[in-house]
Motif scaffolding. Sequence first.
Motif, short mmCIF file in Angstrom:
data_model
loop_
_atom_site.label_atom_id
_atom_site.label_comp_id
_atom_site.label_asym_id
_atom_site.label_seq_id
_atom_site.Cartn_x
_atom_site.Cartn_y
_atom_site.Cartn_z
N SER A 1 0.83 -1.21 0.00
CA SER A 1 0.00 0.00 0.00
C SER A 1 0.87 1.26 0.00
O SER A 1 0.48 2.27 -0.59
N VAL B 1 -4.95 -4.99 0.97
CA VAL B 1 -4.48 -3.67 0.52
C VAL B 1 -5.64 -2.80 0.06
O VAL B 1 -5.71 -1.62 0.39
N GLN B 2 -6.53 -3.40 -0.71
CA GLN B 2 -7.70 -2.64 -1.19
C GLN B 2 -8.95 -3.41 -0.80
O GLN B 2 -9.48 -4.19 -1.60
#
Lengths: 768, 768
Positions: free
Chosen positions: A41, A340-341
């Motif tokens: 990230s 991360v997302q």
Amino acid sequence: KTIDETQKNSYMLILLLFSAGLFFEYICVFQDFDLAVIYVSDALYNRNIYFDTSPQAVRLYQLYNHWLPRVLVYFFILVDLSLALFEEPAVVPLPTWATMLVELLCLLVFTIRLGHYAKVIPRDKFWKDPKNICIIVILLLTLIDMIIYGALTATDCYGVRWSRVLRPLLLVNVTEGRQLRRAFRSIRNALPEIFYVFLLFMFSILTFSLMALKLLGKRGLKTIDGFPYFTNYLEIVFDLYVLVTTANSPDIMMPAYNSHVIFTVFFILYIFINTYIFMSAFLAVVFNNYKKYLKEEVRQLVKSKRHKMVRAFAILQERREEGGEPVVTQANWNQLVRLVQPGISNPHRELLWSVSDDKNQGFIGKLAFVQLADLLNIEVITLKSRPHPLQSLCPAFYLSAPSRLLCRLVEHRAFVIVYDLIILVNAVFIGLDEENPMISNSEWFFLALYLLEILLKLYVFEPRIFFSKHSFWNWFDTIIVISALIATIVNSALKSAGGYTSRQILDIVFILRVLRLIRVVDSIQRFRIIINTLIRIGPAILTFGQLILVVYYIFAMVGMELFKGKVRFYDENSSNPAKAYCGNSLLNESVFAKSNYCKNNFNDVVSSFILLVELTVVNQCSGFATVTHASARIFFVLFHIVVVIIILNIFVSFVLEAFYVEYSVDKGDLQTALEKKIEELELAVAQYVPDNLVNNMETIDNDLGSGQTPTAAKPALMFKIASKRYRTVDAFLQRMFEADLDPEDFAENEDPEAQTNGNFSNPTFSSA
Amino acid sequence: KTIDETQKNSYMLILLLFSAGLFFEYICVFQDFDLAVIYVSDALYNRNIYFDTSPQAVRLYQLYNHWLPRVLVYFFILVDLSLALFEEPAVVPLPTWATMLVELLCLLVFTIRLGHYAKVIPRDKFWKDPKNICIIVILLLTLIDMIIYGALTATDCYGVRWSRVLRPLLLVNVTEGRQLRRAFRSIRNALPEIFYVFLLFMFSILTFSLMALKLLGKRGLKTIDGFPYFTNYLEIVFDLYVLVTTANSPDIMMPAYNSHVIFTVFFILYIFINTYIFMSAFLAVVFNNYKKYLKEEVRQLVKSKRHKMVRAFAILQERREEGGEPVVTQANWNQLVRLVQPGISNPHRELLWSVSDDKNQGFIGKLAFVQLADLLNIEVITLKSRPHPLQSLCPAFYLSAPSRLLCRLVEHRAFVIVYDLIILVNAVFIGLDEENPMISNSEWFFLALYLLEILLKLYVFEPRIFFSKHSFWNWFDTIIVISALIATIVNSALKSAGGYTSRQILDIVFILRVLRLIRVVDSIQRFRIIINTLIRIGPAILTFGQLILVVYYIFAMVGMELFKGKVRFYDENSSNPAKAYCGNSLLNESVFAKSNYCKNNFNDVVSSFILLVELTVVNQCSGFATVTHASARIFFVLFHIVVVIIILNIFVSFVLEAFYVEYSVDKGDLQTALEKKIEELELAVAQYVPDNLVNNMETIDNDLGSGQTPTAAKPALMFKIASKRYRTVDAFLQRMFEADLDPEDFAENEDPEAQTNGNFSNPTFSSA
């Protein structure tokens, strides 16, 4: 002991160490998953903080990057900066103790934030970073200034809050101000070159001034105000400097021209050399340096991003076979991307995986893994077809012939043209006198037409498509029309209730009516391209906005100390005789007072900012030299050099470069290999979808639950790349210089020099 | 007849044809040598005229390219343009018949030149070229206009010489105006893109104006002159357009600002969007298009140049062995170069040959031959050591210890610094009051110092080195100092003779004194680089000068018809009451008259040009709308669009690109392969020369007679590339875009399509 035994012992030892190593590695993988997520990230958002990798520091680092503390810091910077509104000379005066208390609170917040940062990164890194030193010095100086000022006011002495000029520097040095620091670095790097051109430029002005003094000084000419013309050398230098800014053209030339036509040769030569040649040279020098250094910075950024991805890979890697290349499995990759997302949809993730794992092996190597950060930065819109709700509710009616005809009509090009014409007619009506009852009633008619348009579109298009995230103009339209409706109703209600018309509401109605016209632009393809370019460079312009804010704030603070109260503004209805000369008898009969510039003063921070904007456009400052001293002009010349010669040229350089990239991209030159890959795949996905469904798509970015299998959803799915949008300013910059970046740069990441130097060092004031 | 006989006959025939062919070829080679020379010199000077290859046409073509007729054409164009000085409204009135006769003479010259051109190129090519059609139309229209005007004036009617606006177009369409046509083509090609941005820009202005009308029109505000503020829509549009040019900032904002601070938001937003964003966008669009199209044009130019060299090669080629590659022998090559550049020195030619014939074979192939045009375009300075004449005359004295010490002193860095300090002290003395006798006498002291400097330098350096072609600053110095000496002596003589001081001579003395100061710039390395860049883009700026001349001339002619006599200037001593309002009662109490702008008028061509320069800098034109009609503003807005938005942006684009190239070259990025080759060779030559002789070199560009054998001269010779100088503007442009040119483009020359299309077509208005 025999040699055998020694050998056996050493074998045992090696085995023990090996198994311990395996176990340790096993532990590490699960403990370090967080670390990998942070690396990815960081790479995604281009954060360059060299944090400690101890689990505790990692947790602190995660907290440090949380949106709440970051927003809080910006909020308190804003509070700190806006204190200028309440301090002497104030717009809204507050007692000194109140502003001081608020400032102390701000300082406390910044100290806590800095302390948090100190916990996250290693001690030696912290003290080596000039950014942190800068913040500490600012905090200390502010505290000292507050104590001195408090003591002085307590003893009724005159004190100056000089530390106020330091406030905007916090904005520069706070960890998140990366863009701003980069802009400052660009400027600092360009300074030596600018400086030499500037010296030559000043030499040219001084020489021309000397010539003007000798040629015109002795002729006894008079300016329009009756003062002697071109007799004082320093006055001439200043006047000719202002002529470069074109502010006093042609006035400064007229006395000489009236005396003889030949003197215009002098002025035309001067304007040609100094206004056109030198100003273009400044732009050229700034443009070249800007490009050169920005390219280098972006190269560093990309290197550091790749290095972070390599670190994440090192954590997640496994060996499939003995001696084989290390790889990352799909399971690990999926988990990583999900962490991360968190908002990413399953089909989107599947798509990214299929791009990375080109040969469908179930695992990916280092090269493919490193791409992940770039892949995540490409905004992919997931589309899914969905019928209109009315069709589901009442299919017989919605699919009937008249209904279908209506749909066809609304979808037709003529519908857009008709409404564009209506807007044009509306524009004429707006321009006419609204006190005519016919005209003011026509507003209801137009409002009804616009409402009808929105309702028709909602009838034809699926509402969730119509109001999707990327349909800027639909949102714009609806909000403007509904606001105008409400404001018009309120206005009429007020009017009919008491015959009273609120000026404010009327103003809002007028603004909304005119804003409605902007919609015309969207229906012309060519305009849309230009506007999109302008909108796309918007985020980067915000950086320049901050830059301007910093510079304006510093100049406003200094200006207020120098010029506050020297010029006063009197209300139009005031009968004070001082009104004619702005409350300062020195200005009596001056151009400043006669031009009614009294409100252009440094009496409070708002006036100062407005005056600085005016000075940016045209350098009008004769009044302030009159009320104080001729040397006050230094302040204005300095402002011109900093804002017009340096910052505006950087701004123009940026726009030039951005337009260049946009124009090249429009011609398909700079499509990246990565996006092409996805495009190929998008086509592969699109093959499942019938063509006529494409127009009936919906964005379902977060719509698909993880329970749904992506393969089953595929036939009705389609991906679309919002390739022209960038999630971060960095991604845009990277795109700007991508053509010049070495694609083999990745290999250099293993270079130990690059690891220590280029990658994790925070780009600061000292780094170039 | 037997088959044998037939066979014998045919053999005979073939032999006969073959020998005839050989003979014919022999004739052709010697007849076509001229043609080859023409091709090469056309390639060298980038002439693109598709001439007939018949011997007669070739002779005419040589005459056509002679410098005398070309200079004559430019002279008559100048005469034609300057007729505006003598025609009504005239600076120096001449009778109509006189100007008409001169104009007829000019037309005759242009017709003859065109007739000559028609003889040189094939008939069909002549009529296909819009350039020629344009000239014919201009000539005819001018003739018609002159007849009409003559008839009208003969019958005492009012006539307008409307064909005068066509005159500058001759400058564009004359064969030699290639640079100018290219600039016009750049503009025309950029126009569509500019047009769309301009439409959006106008839409923005119209929308903002509508908003201003609704927000501010009804508040009853007054301008500083007491007129209603922002009540007329068209007035608002115009005022806001002028605000974009920053001419009326902040005046236009003040009434609204005085009424309430919130209205500044409107103006700041307006200025940000229209002055900064849109003006930058204009520059960006012009810059991108300029680069794109110029690159394409230069590519065409290079292709055509190479093709001409290929043609010349085809004429001169021989085959060394059967089936081998065609080559050109050194003898032919030498003869060709001697004919193309008669002034070239033998060593220089030898150098070029050794570059072309890398392997020392005595002949060169096509590729090496095609380079010749580029090789000849690189300015090579041939240096030869030579002792000081005093050393030859009186060696005992010149080589004595005190003389050597003097030489060392003068050559020392401190000598330069001491004289820089003297110049600075001199600058202070110039600034002081020259009526003080001490100051005026000090002038003699400074003059003596400067003379001493020149004499010392002449003593130390060889005079022919000191006054060599490339020593700009030595020439500058000497001319300025000697002129100042003469002028000062004349001035003193006049003063002591009759106590009378001529103002003109004093002015010249002053100007010369100040110019002397400029020399300081040369002694600072950094400044020299910047100045050299500026000087180098000089020739290209001349093209923009012509462009501006064309546009100014057209606007001046139209402006004079529209506004002549509307505003009058009265001398300062005039007691005419009309002086207060510029002779036009409409201007009574107007800002125009109060600012003393009366001399800014269109009453003759000189005033018009000066006014147009002022309008380029700042668009001040309210006065002319007052004396005629509000629609007169269209003229001024049009002027702003053409000159500021289009031409100045092209100018800035050019400077940006030129600086970019210069900066890159300074860093050694763009050194061409060709120059490197010569540099290598130069080093090889330099090895013969002792290092300490390098500073004592002399340019002998045309010095070495052909009798001297180049090999014998070599040890004392040295070549130096003046790589930063370009003989033609085209060479400079080619250098600018060389990095983007495909080196393999040469191969495309055999392409038949390229031969008919790209190569010999004259780039004209219709070609893109």
